[in-house]
Design a protein around this motif. Sequence first.
Motif, mmCIF file in Angstrom:
data_model
loop_
_atom_site.group_PDB
_atom_site.id
_atom_site.type_symbol
_atom_site.label_atom_id
_atom_site.label_comp_id
_atom_site.label_asym_id
_atom_site.label_seq_id
_atom_site.Cartn_x
_atom_site.Cartn_y
_atom_site.Cartn_z
ATOM 1 N N GLY A 10 -0.153 -16.332 -9.513
ATOM 2 C CA GLY A 10 0.615 -17.479 -9.034
ATOM 3 C C GLY A 10 0.205 -18.778 -9.702
ATOM 4 N N GLN A 11 -1.073 -18.905 -9.983
ATOM 5 C CA GLN A 11 -1.580 -20.117 -10.629
ATOM 6 C C GLN A 11 -1.101 -20.236 -12.075
ATOM 7 O OE1 GLN A 11 -5.850 -20.476 -10.461
ATOM 8 N NE2 GLN A 11 -5.893 -22.194 -11.867
ATOM 9 N N TRP A 12 -1.017 -19.114 -12.783
ATOM 10 C CA TRP A 12 -0.704 -19.152 -14.207
ATOM 11 C C TRP A 12 0.745 -18.850 -14.551
ATOM 12 C CZ3 TRP A 12 -3.918 -21.576 -17.184
ATOM 13 C CH2 TRP A 12 -5.255 -21.684 -16.798
ATOM 14 N N ALA A 13 1.499 -18.269 -13.627
ATOM 15 C CA ALA A 13 2.896 -17.914 -13.915
ATOM 16 C C ALA A 13 3.739 -19.151 -14.190
ATOM 17 C CB ALA A 13 3.486 -17.133 -12.746
ATOM 18 N N ARG A 14 4.683 -19.001 -15.085
ATOM 19 C CA ARG A 14 5.660 -20.077 -15.301
ATOM 20 C C ARG A 14 6.701 -20.033 -14.188
ATOM 21 N NH1 ARG A 14 4.925 -18.414 -20.956
ATOM 22 N NH2 ARG A 14 3.749 -20.078 -21.950
ATOM 23 N N THR A 15 7.327 -18.854 -14.013
ATOM 24 C CA THR A 15 8.375 -18.725 -12.991
ATOM 25 C C THR A 15 8.352 -17.398 -12.255
ATOM 26 O OG1 THR A 15 9.968 -17.823 -14.583
ATOM 27 C CG2 THR A 15 9.973 -20.216 -14.286
ATOM 28 N N ARG A 16 7.573 -16.418 -12.739
ATOM 29 C CA ARG A 16 7.724 -15.076 -12.191
ATOM 30 C C ARG A 16 6.391 -14.333 -12.092
ATOM 31 N NH1 ARG A 16 11.361 -10.393 -14.992
ATOM 32 N NH2 ARG A 16 11.245 -8.926 -13.274
ATOM 33 N N VAL A 17 6.215 -13.668 -10.941
ATOM 34 C CA VAL A 17 5.117 -12.731 -10.725
ATOM 35 C C VAL A 17 5.749 -11.430 -10.244
ATOM 36 C CG1 VAL A 17 3.084 -12.188 -9.325
ATOM 37 C CG2 VAL A 17 3.436 -14.531 -10.137
ATOM 38 N N ARG A 18 5.303 -10.323 -10.814
ATOM 39 C CA ARG A 18 5.830 -9.016 -10.403
ATOM 40 C C ARG A 18 4.659 -8.151 -9.939
ATOM 41 N NH1 ARG A 18 9.121 -5.998 -14.830
ATOM 42 N NH2 ARG A 18 7.096 -5.997 -15.877
ATOM 43 N N VAL A 19 4.842 -7.505 -8.781
ATOM 44 C CA VAL A 19 3.833 -6.609 -8.234
ATOM 45 C C VAL A 19 4.458 -5.228 -8.090
ATOM 46 C CG1 VAL A 19 2.293 -6.137 -6.291
ATOM 47 C CG2 VAL A 19 2.764 -8.508 -6.959
ATOM 48 N N THR A 20 3.787 -4.217 -8.616
ATOM 49 C CA THR A 20 4.268 -2.846 -8.475
ATOM 50 C C THR A 20 3.131 -1.975 -7.958
ATOM 51 O OG1 THR A 20 3.755 -2.348 -10.792
ATOM 52 C CG2 THR A 20 6.006 -3.040 -10.293
ATOM 53 N N LEU A 21 3.504 -0.951 -7.227
ATOM 54 C CA LEU A 21 2.554 0.012 -6.680
ATOM 55 C C LEU A 21 3.060 1.396 -7.021
ATOM 56 C CD1 LEU A 21 0.199 0.849 -4.751
ATOM 57 C CD2 LEU A 21 1.881 0.734 -2.903
ATOM 58 N N ARG A 22 2.158 2.245 -7.505
ATOM 59 C CA ARG A 22 2.542 3.627 -7.757
ATOM 60 C C ARG A 22 1.344 4.523 -7.503
ATOM 61 N NH1 ARG A 22 1.846 6.197 -12.925
ATOM 62 N NH2 ARG A 22 0.419 4.985 -14.184
ATOM 63 N N GLU A 23 1.634 5.776 -7.200
ATOM 64 C CA GLU A 23 0.593 6.781 -7.027
ATOM 65 C C GLU A 23 0.791 7.834 -8.098
ATOM 66 O OE1 GLU A 23 -1.239 9.900 -3.774
ATOM 67 O OE2 GLU A 23 0.611 8.852 -3.296
ATOM 68 N N ALA A 24 -0.295 8.176 -8.769
ATOM 69 C CA ALA A 24 -0.233 9.203 -9.815
ATOM 70 C C ALA A 24 -1.618 9.784 -10.013
ATOM 71 C CB ALA A 24 0.279 8.608 -11.124
ATOM 72 N N GLY A 25 -1.690 11.085 -10.102
ATOM 73 C CA GLY A 25 -2.951 11.738 -10.402
ATOM 74 C C GLY A 25 -4.065 11.443 -9.418
ATOM 75 N N GLY A 26 -3.739 11.285 -8.153
ATOM 76 C CA GLY A 26 -4.757 11.008 -7.149
ATOM 77 C C GLY A 26 -5.239 9.575 -7.126
ATOM 78 N N GLU A 27 -4.541 8.699 -7.827
ATOM 79 C CA GLU A 27 -4.901 7.280 -7.860
ATOM 80 C C GLU A 27 -3.738 6.415 -7.392
ATOM 81 O OE1 GLU A 27 -8.054 6.345 -11.367
ATOM 82 O OE2 GLU A 27 -5.958 6.323 -11.924
ATOM 83 N N LEU A 28 -4.098 5.312 -6.774
ATOM 84 C CA LEU A 28 -3.129 4.252 -6.513
ATOM 85 C C LEU A 28 -3.307 3.217 -7.607
ATOM 86 C CD1 LEU A 28 -3.530 3.625 -2.688
ATOM 87 C CD2 LEU A 28 -1.700 4.857 -3.843
ATOM 88 N N GLU A 29 -2.199 2.756 -8.151
ATOM 89 C CA GLU A 29 -2.254 1.698 -9.157
ATOM 90 C C GLU A 29 -1.403 0.536 -8.673
ATOM 91 O OE1 GLU A 29 -1.966 1.895 -13.755
ATOM 92 O OE2 GLU A 29 0.042 1.406 -12.998
#
Length: 100
Positions: A10-29
Amino acid sequence: MLGNLLDNAGQWARTRVRVTLREAGGELEIAVEDDGPGMPPEARELATARFGRLDEAAAGSGLGLVIATEIAAMYEGSLTLATSPLGGLSARLRLPAGLP
């Protein structure tokens, strides 16, 4: 950890921040990406080192990414920094999916 990553984006974005969540191979990313100025590859290691501030004029203590990195490691996870497809920084937090 996520609070630190969102605050930085939020501090460094010009206009946009995107957050994604995924699960793969026993990990959350969780990926937090922004469209800000980004960070050169050679600065990414410094940014996750204690007091490795890249911009002394910016608000904060320079510990946010360090704290997130160390807590992720405590849970056998990791935090990696890269260039975001949005043009700024991408911070990817990976944690085991089966945390208690």
